[in-house]
Design a protein around this motif. Structure first.
Motif, PDB file in Angstrom:
ATOM      1  N   UNK A  70       0.858  -1.185   0.000  1.00 26.39           N
ATOM      2  CA  UNK A  70       0.000   0.000   0.000  1.00 26.39           C
ATOM      3  C   UNK A  70       0.898   1.240   0.000  1.00 26.39           C
ATOM      4  N   UNK A  71       0.557   2.218  -0.815  1.00 24.27           N
ATOM      5  CA  UNK A  71       1.353   3.428  -0.883  1.00 24.27           C
ATOM      6  C   UNK A  71       2.515   3.361  -1.859  1.00 24.27           C
ATOM      7  N   UNK A  72       2.608   2.294  -2.613  1.00 21.47           N
ATOM      8  CA  UNK A  72       3.683   2.150  -3.598  1.00 21.47           C
ATOM      9  C   UNK A  72       3.569   3.240  -4.669  1.00 21.47           C
ATOM     10  N   UNK A  73       4.688   3.764  -5.173  1.00 21.02           N
ATOM     11  CA  UNK A  73       4.633   4.811  -6.207  1.00 21.02           C
ATOM     12  C   UNK A  73       3.830   4.425  -7.448  1.00 21.02           C
ATOM     13  N   UNK A  74       3.810   3.160  -7.809  1.00 18.83           N
ATOM     14  CA  UNK A  74       3.065   2.755  -9.001  1.00 18.83           C
ATOM     15  C   UNK A  74       1.566   2.972  -8.846  1.00 18.83           C
ATOM     16  N   UNK A  75       1.071   2.943  -7.609  1.00 13.41           N
ATOM     17  CA  UNK A  75      -0.370   3.106  -7.389  1.00 13.41           C
ATOM     18  C   UNK A  75      -0.835   4.532  -7.656  1.00 13.41           C
ATOM     19  N   UNK A  76       0.088   5.464  -7.728  1.00 13.36           N
ATOM     20  CA  UNK A  76      -0.270   6.861  -7.992  1.00 13.36           C
ATOM     21  C   UNK A  76      -0.453   7.131  -9.479  1.00 13.36           C
ATOM     22  N   UNK A  77      -0.071   6.182 -10.332  1.00 12.43           N
ATOM     23  CA  UNK A  77      -0.184   6.374 -11.771  1.00 12.43           C
ATOM     24  C   UNK A  77      -1.564   5.951 -12.267  1.00 12.43           C
ATOM     25  N   UNK A  78      -2.090   6.705 -13.233  1.00 14.46           N
ATOM     26  CA  UNK A  78      -3.409   6.401 -13.777  1.00 14.46           C
ATOM     27  C   UNK A  78      -3.396   5.160 -14.663  1.00 14.46           C
ATOM     28  N   UNK A  79      -2.291   4.928 -15.341  1.00 14.04           N
ATOM     29  CA  UNK A  79      -2.188   3.800 -16.255  1.00 14.04           C
ATOM     30  C   UNK A  79      -0.770   3.246 -16.197  1.00 14.04           C
ATOM     31  N   UNK A  80      -0.675   1.913 -16.138  1.00  6.73           N
ATOM     32  CA  UNK A  80       0.630   1.279 -16.013  1.00  6.73           C
ATOM     33  C   UNK A  80       0.926   0.402 -17.224  1.00  6.73           C
ATOM     34  N   UNK A  81       2.198   0.385 -17.620  1.00  3.83           N
ATOM     35  CA  UNK A  81       2.660  -0.554 -18.632  1.00  3.83           C
ATOM     36  C   UNK A  81       3.758  -1.415 -18.015  1.00  3.83           C
TER      37      UNK A  81
END
Length: 206
Positions: A70-81
């Motif tokens: 929880x709180x990982x930087x990737x979770x703040x992105x709207x779309x992930x590749x």
């Protein structure tokens, strides 16, 4: 979850029988089985079903998912590749060849190796929960941590959610021509019984 539940049921039914329960990667377990040090094991059967030295009995497939704290930087992105995935250490149990090939293709490398390889799932989850590493594990092993909000699942737009390569084709592996002990046969039948119950519950809740 399936094997500990089955083992608990086996002990309840047969409290006087001694059992050995070992957690290890499919490669090591295959060697132990070949040396008659164990009677059977459960793993992804894709590594064994074409080998005449082994027999396999398929169970319900287990879905693999990428996860993070929880709180990982990737979770703040709207779309992930998958490009985002390879910006962080990847932690998992020993990967089958097909999964390594898949990840190598997305990473642009000839082969792929994990930053953290660990067969003890609680330790693996702890590493991911305390760092920015991204984990890969079967969804059922993460359920409690997801419910508590300690972990979160990651979806990558160029990686289909139900990708077969990331789902484990779980099954029971035995040695060809080897007669199982009554205790081993009894435990296997409990595993199959509980697997069927879990599969039926999953269908009803889908």
């Amino acid at each position: 979850k399936l094997v500990p539940d089955a083992l608990a049921e086996f002990i309840a039914r047969h409290p006087r029988i001694n059992t050995r329960f070992e957690v290890n990667n499919w490669e090591t377990l295959g060697r132990l089985l070949a040396r008659d040090e164990i009677e059977f094991f459960i793993a992804d059967i894709r590594q064994f079903e074409t080998d005449p030295n082994f027999q396999t009995r398929e169970l319900s497939p287990r879905r693999g998912r990428f996860f993070c704290r929880a709180g990982h930087p990737l979770l703040a992105k709207d779309s992930l590749s998958t490009n985002d995935l390879f910006d962080y250490p990847l932690a998992a149990t020993r990967l089958p060849a097909g999964v390594r090939k898949l990840l190598a293709g997305f990473s642009g490398k000839a082969d792929f190796s994990l930053n953290v390889e660990c067969e003890h799932m609680p330790a693996l989850v702890q590493v991911v929960s305390q760092t920015d590493a991204v984990g890969l594990a079967m969804l059922e092993t993460l359920a409690l941590h997801l419910e508590r909000g300690e972990l979160a699942l990651l979806d990558f737009r160029n990686l289909p959610e139900n990708l077969d390569s990331l789902s484990a084709r779980c099954g029971i592996v035995t040695r060809t021509g080897y007669r199982l002990s009554p205790a081993a046969r009894a435990l296997i039948e409990i595993i199959v019984e509980l697997d069927g119950i879990e599969a039926e519950e999953a269908r009803r809740s889908a």
